[in-house]
Design an enzyme around this catalytic site. Structure first.
Site, PDB file in Angstrom:
ATOM      1  N   ARG A 242       0.988  -1.225  -0.050  1.00  0.00           N
ATOM      2  CA  ARG A 242      -0.086  -0.102  -0.156  1.00  0.00           C
ATOM      3  C   ARG A 242       0.827   1.471   0.047  1.00  0.00           C
ATOM      4  NH1 ARG A 242      -3.641  -2.047  -1.393  1.00  0.00           N
ATOM      5  NH2 ARG A 242      -6.076  -2.219  -0.509  1.00  0.00           N
ATOM      6  N   GLU A 271      -2.289   7.745  -4.145  1.00  0.00           N
ATOM      7  CA  GLU A 271      -2.661   7.416  -5.806  1.00  0.00           C
ATOM      8  C   GLU A 271      -4.011   7.579  -6.136  1.00  0.00           C
ATOM      9  OE1 GLU A 271      -1.445   2.996  -4.990  1.00  0.00           O
ATOM     10  OE2 GLU A 271      -3.413   2.638  -5.413  1.00  0.00           O
ATOM     11  N   HIS A 289      -0.971   0.038  -9.782  1.00  0.00           N
ATOM     12  CA  HIS A 289      -1.577  -0.627  -8.999  1.00  0.00           C
ATOM     13  C   HIS A 289      -2.354  -1.795  -9.606  1.00  0.00           C
ATOM     14  CE1 HIS A 289      -3.870  -0.564  -4.653  1.00  0.00           C
ATOM     15  NE2 HIS A 289      -3.811  -1.862  -4.832  1.00  0.00           N
TER      16      HIS A 289
HETATM   17  C1  8YV Z   1      -7.459  -4.426  -5.189  1.00  0.00           C
HETATM   18  C2  8YV Z   1      -5.535  -4.498  -3.756  1.00  0.00           C
HETATM   19  O1  8YV Z   1      -7.708  -4.380  -6.757  1.00  0.00           O
HETATM   20  O2  8YV Z   1      -6.620  -6.370  -2.775  1.00  0.00           O
HETATM   21  C3  8YV Z   1      -6.230  -5.268  -2.549  1.00  0.00           C
HETATM   22  O3  8YV Z   1      -5.987  -4.848  -1.381  1.00  0.00           O
HETATM   23  O4  8YV Z   1      -4.782  -3.644  -3.413  1.00  0.00           O
HETATM   24  C4  8YV Z   1      -5.953  -4.807  -5.118  1.00  0.00           C
HETATM   25  O5  8YV Z   1      -5.785  -5.898  -5.232  1.00  0.00           O
HETATM   26  C5  8YV Z   1      -7.576  -2.692  -5.258  1.00  0.00           C
HETATM   27  O6  8YV Z   1      -7.116  -2.269  -4.108  1.00  0.00           O
HETATM   28  C6  8YV Z   1      -8.809  -2.419  -5.764  1.00  0.00           C
HETATM   29  O7  8YV Z   1     -10.011  -2.500  -4.599  1.00  0.00           O
END
Ligand code: 8YV
Length: 329
Positions: A242, A271, A289
């Site tokens: 993150r 982001e 991402h």
């Molecule tokens: C998501 C991600 O696609 O699962 C997670 O925590 O970071 C990604 O796989 C993105 O956050 C959209 O919700």
């Protein structure tokens, strides 16, 4: 008399067949143009809803929840749920769910893709070629760092971290990790004999350091100037976790000053906006991402989010309930 169906906000554009399935249970409000709602629009759209399917872009906090009543479930298509205030959800009687597990292997694959691209300077070399700069070959032409036989460090050894570690066996890498708690011996063995070390040892010894921990305010900028200074000048840093875990401004300085050799980043502070200075650096691989982005995995994540809301409307326990305390209220 026809009873009206409970209402569901599908806050992001969604596969049509999934909408057809959901429409057997809910009256749907859609966002097929995939706009990112402001907080006030989200509050407005959630009025009178039973629940919402959303992604990490929806901030579900005390302020939003205090404007709502009757919402029973918020279901995110993501494993990470740092956009949810779980305590506030519980206080407001809202079940919160995520979509774990089904993305572990795909995300681990991508961590490796970023690590390999960063260590072997793949995107930098491609930009060079595309720019028409390739006139000759030389012995030190785009030399990078080896993965095989090197030391892989993993910060955050949950399900994704362990999947990343398992892949190291084919590369004959040593795996060290740091985590809130040490894994069982059995899990360490399965994770290519991963060895638990303190954070400082991890920073000092890793040739390639992958961040795979969930975000929480406690880990904000856990990788900053001090930590980057402890890493090897030849090391790479990979973030598939993150934005906010790394102090991006400090990372830019470290990359500029050669404190570390390179970084592969799939996530950024603030982001989809990100620190513009990253663009001026050659020793970074930047992706928007997409670590969980394969057709099969995205489908599986969506199915999980759907199962959670359907379970809730049937009065069953959503399989991925994050705040079971809410059931006692
Ligand atoms: C998501 C991600 O696609 O699962 C997670 O925590 O970071 C990604 O796989 C993105 O956050 C959209 O919700």
């Amino acid at each position: 008399m026809k009873t009206s169906m409970p209402k569901l906000l599908v806050a992001r554009a969604m596969f049509p067949d999934v909408l057809a399935q959901l429409s057997n249970f809910f009256e749907l409000e859609l966002n097929q143009e995939d706009r990112i709602f402001s907080q006030s629009e989200l509050a407005e759209r959630l009025q009178g809803k039973f629940g919402m399917i959303c992604t990490s872009s929806a901030k579900v906090d005390q302020d939003l929840l205090s404007k709502l009543s009757g919402v029973k479930i918020i279901s995110t298509i993501a494993v990470g749920y740092d956009n949810f205030d779980l305590h506030a959800c519980t206080q407001h009687g809202v079940m919160a769910t995520n979509s774990p597990d089904v993305l572990n292997e795909t995300t681990a694959d991508f961590a490796w893709a970023l690590m390999m691209a960063t260590a072997r300077r793949v995107t930098e070399a491609e930009h060079f070629l595309r720019a028409g700069l390739w006139t000759k070959w030389s012995v030190d032409f785009f030399v990078g760092a080896d993965l095989h036989g090197s030391c892989l460090g993993i910060l955050g050894m949950g399900r994704i971290g362990q999947a990343i570690a398992r892949r190291a066996s084919g590369f004959g890498m040593e795996v060290i990790y740091h985590n809130r708690s040490q894994l069982s011996e059995e899990k360490e063995l399965a994770a290519h004999h991963a060895r638990y070390v303190d954070k400082q040892t991890l920073l000092r010894h890793a040739d390639h350091l992958i961040l795979a921990l969930p975000y929480s305010p406690e880990v904000h900028h856990i990788i900053g100037a001090i930590e980057l200074a402890q890493m090897k000048p030849s090391a790479t840093l990979i973030n598939i976790a993150r934005g906010g875990i790394v102090d991006d401004a400090a990372l830019i300085q470290a990359l500029r000053n050669g404190q570390i050799a390179g970084a592969g980043l799939d996530v950024f502070e603030n982001e989809p906006r990100f620190h513009a200075d990253f663009l001026g650096l050659k020793n970074v691989v930047l992706t928007p991402h997409i670590a969980s982005a394969t057709e099969r995995t995205r489908r599986a994540m969506v199915n999980r989010a759907v199962k959670n809301v359907i379970s809730a409307v049937r009065g069953e326990l959503p399989p991925d309930l994050l705040n079971p305390e809410v059931l006692e209220i």
